[in-house]
Design a protein around this motif. Structure first.
Motif, PDB file in Angstrom:
ATOM      1  N   TRP A   1     -10.598   0.162  -2.428  1.00  0.00           N
ATOM      2  CA  TRP A   1      -9.194   0.589  -2.420  1.00  0.00           C
ATOM      3  C   TRP A   1      -9.106   2.082  -2.112  1.00  0.00           C
TER       4      TRP A   1
ATOM      5  N   VAL B   1      -1.988  -3.781  -6.255  1.00  0.00           N
ATOM      6  CA  VAL B   1      -3.363  -3.555  -5.801  1.00  0.00           C
ATOM      7  C   VAL B   1      -4.098  -4.878  -5.627  1.00  0.00           C
TER       8      VAL B   1
ATOM      9  N   SER C   1      -5.601  -6.000  -2.040  1.00  0.00           N
ATOM     10  CA  SER C   1      -7.042  -6.116  -1.811  1.00  0.00           C
ATOM     11  C   SER C   1      -7.420  -7.517  -1.353  1.00  0.00           C
TER      12      SER C   1
ATOM     13  N   SER D   1       0.825  -1.204   0.000  1.00  0.00           N
ATOM     14  CA  SER D   1       0.000   0.000   0.000  1.00  0.00           C
ATOM     15  C   SER D   1       0.859   1.254   0.000  1.00  0.00           C
TER      16      SER D   1
END
Length: 527
Positions: A270, A415, A419, A164
């Motif tokens: 997100w 990502v 996630s 992240s």
């Protein structure tokens, strides 16, 4: 004394010699020899040494521990500043590509905000019931024991948090470098070097001072709210002038498959990620029973309203097709509405992303700190700086791992990893809240949400974990699961059994890092 080290400190024009030991929270002071006797060794608590050091400056010294220096406003700024990052400037395109219509797209954004609020309320009960920093880690420890808690810390330390951090810093570097390469894409080397520099700067700020990190967060939160307000007001003005054609027949061409809805939620959530960040710093929040839920109730609905209004603003100047073709939605909006002052958009988007990266670093460093304190990571990661009273080793470790993620620099893969792993543990943590309603009835619950809320959030988390696998199966999800399970090998070798040869390696390493960084084990605050 083969595992110790002599360190000289000067206090009020006298020199005292201390022996730093790698494990215990006490140190030894060597007293000068008297006539006819040798050196004597006196056990001196760390707090007593700090009293000697601070006696000239302050009557009541602070303990070497994390300090309660964050109020309600700082808590709200951490939530808003961490959530509003690069997501709202990137995710609208991804959400729209899955729903293919304006109306369902806005509904998804509102639903993501509701889900984030419900999840945060569950975390508010957990945070006031178990007032320890580290977010999900102490909650999983209380609900399910050390193995799930260790797997969470393992996955968070090496996948969720650094990925992240890397994604946000890569987004920051792309926005910063874009004005200097008009008409072409910036070189990847430039983007990665800027991202690495941003990680270094943010890590340094948070390792130096808790207050400095929170002040930086407050400033960048104010700066990012400027661009958010500019976009919202500009869109509402255009909407009031009659620019509503893009909202006509707004439900035509909608995809209603579970896979498309799940992927739309993935991209929307997100942009909302960070709704649980305040739970990572519960130990540093003043009056957490009051300020934690208030910061959540104020912060997340504020973000939800901003996101919906920003999407409305985007659609006032762009059709669905134009938005899907845009490389940077906010920049396209600025070019059409704010020209010739459109340059302010990438500038303030850069402020937004750097603020989100700072908030992520500020909170994730506490996760490493708590994992080290529980013995699930190298012990020195749980130590606190003597001078700065910050978990400096944990923050520096976190910055190094995030920098490694910069090297491949594939934002889309990062990502997907983030996630999938994040919502797996979000669901498990909130399910732990349901379990503890029956197994830990003796715990005080200043905040108690209705039982159907954690059950609903748990079911939605299961859907979010399974939806992308069912709709678009990929090897990346299998690799992520295998990496998480590989933490079990590390756990049984180094945490559960604690082989002697591992201790022979870790103890000298801990000692030398302790002396190099001037850090010590955290003390318990006096009663």
């Amino acid at each position: 004394m083969n595992q110790s080290s002599l360190v000289n400190y000067t206090f009020a024009s006298r020199i005292e010699t201390f022996i730093f030991l790698p494990g215990p929270s006490r140190i030894w002071k060597l007293l000068p020899p008297r006539i006819g006797s040798g050196w004597k060794m006196e056990e001196t608590s760390l707090r007593k040494r700090r009293e000697d050091e601070k006696s000239i400056q302050s009557i009541e010294p602070k303990t070497t521990n994390l300090q309660k220096e964050l109020g309600l406003f700082s808590g709200i700024c951490i939530i808003v500043g961490t959530i509003i990052g690069s997501g709202i400037f990137i995710s609208p395109k991804s959400v729209l590509s899955n729903m293919e219509a304006v109306g369902p797209c806005l509904i998804i954004w509102a639903a993501c905000g509701i889900l984030a609020t419900l999840g945060a309320l569950c975390f508010a009960e957990l945070g006031t019931m178990i007032t320890k920093s580290g977010g999900e880690y102490p909650y999983l420890m209380e609900a399910f024991g050390p193995i799930p808690a260790f797997l969470f810390s393992w996955t968070s330390l090496f996948v969720i948090k650094p990925s992240s951090f890397a994604i946000i810093c890569l987004s920051f570097s792309e926005y910063v470098s874009a004005p200097f390469y008009s008409g072409c894409n910036p070189p990847q080397v430039v983007i990665k070097l800027l991202a690495a520099a941003a990680i270094l700067l943010i890590t340094t700020v948070n390792a130096l001072s808790v207050r400095l990190g929170s002040y930086v967060q407050n400033v960048f939160t104010a700066a990012k709210m400027v661009i958010v307000v500019v976009i919202i007001i500009s869109g509402l003005v255009l909407l009031a002038q009659g620019n509503t054609r893009n909202f006509e027949n707004s439900f035509e061409g909608t995809k209603l498959s579970l896979g498309a809805i799940g992927l739309a939620f993935y991209n929307g959530l997100w942009a909302y990620d960070g709704w649980n960040q305040l739970n990572y710093i519960t130990e540093e929040l003043r009056n957490p029973f009051r300020n934690l839920p208030l910061a959540i109730i104020i912060g997340i609905p504020l973000v939800t309203g901003c996101y919906i209004l920003m999407n409305v603003s985007y659609f006032t100047v762009m059709t669905a097709t134009e938005l899907l073709q845009s490389q940077a939605v906010a920049v396209t909006f600025g070019d059409r509405v704010l020209y010739p002052a459109s340059w302010v958009v990438p500038l303030f988007v850069a402020f937004s992303t750097i603020g989100a990266a700072n908030g992520t670093c500020f909170t994730a460093g506490r996760l490493v700190y708590v994992a080290g304190r529980e013995g699930h990571m190298l012990k020195v990661l749980s130590y606190v700086s003597v001078k700065r009273l910050t978990p400096a080793p944990a923050i520096i470790f976190y910055g190094i791992i995030a920098t490694i993620y910069i090297i491949p620099g594939d934002i889309n893969s990062l990502v997907n990893y983030f996630s999938f792993a994040a919502w797996l543990f979000y669901g498990l943590t909130i399910f732990g809240l349901v379990v503890m309603r029956f197994t830990r009835k003796e715990l005080k619950r200043p905040i108690k949400v209705p039982i159907f809320i954690p059950i609903l959030v748990t079911l939605l988390s299961v859907f979010l974990v399974l939806a992308p696998i069912i709709s678009q199966p990929a090897w990346e999800y299998l690799y992520c699961v295998l990496f998480m399970l590989s933490g079990l090998i590390f756990y049984f070798l180094f945490v559960y059994h604690k082989f002697g040869w591992a201790q022979k390696i870790s103890n000298p390493l801990t000692m030398h890092l302790q002396m190099l960084m001037e850090v010590v084990p955290a003390e318990q605050a006096p009663e």
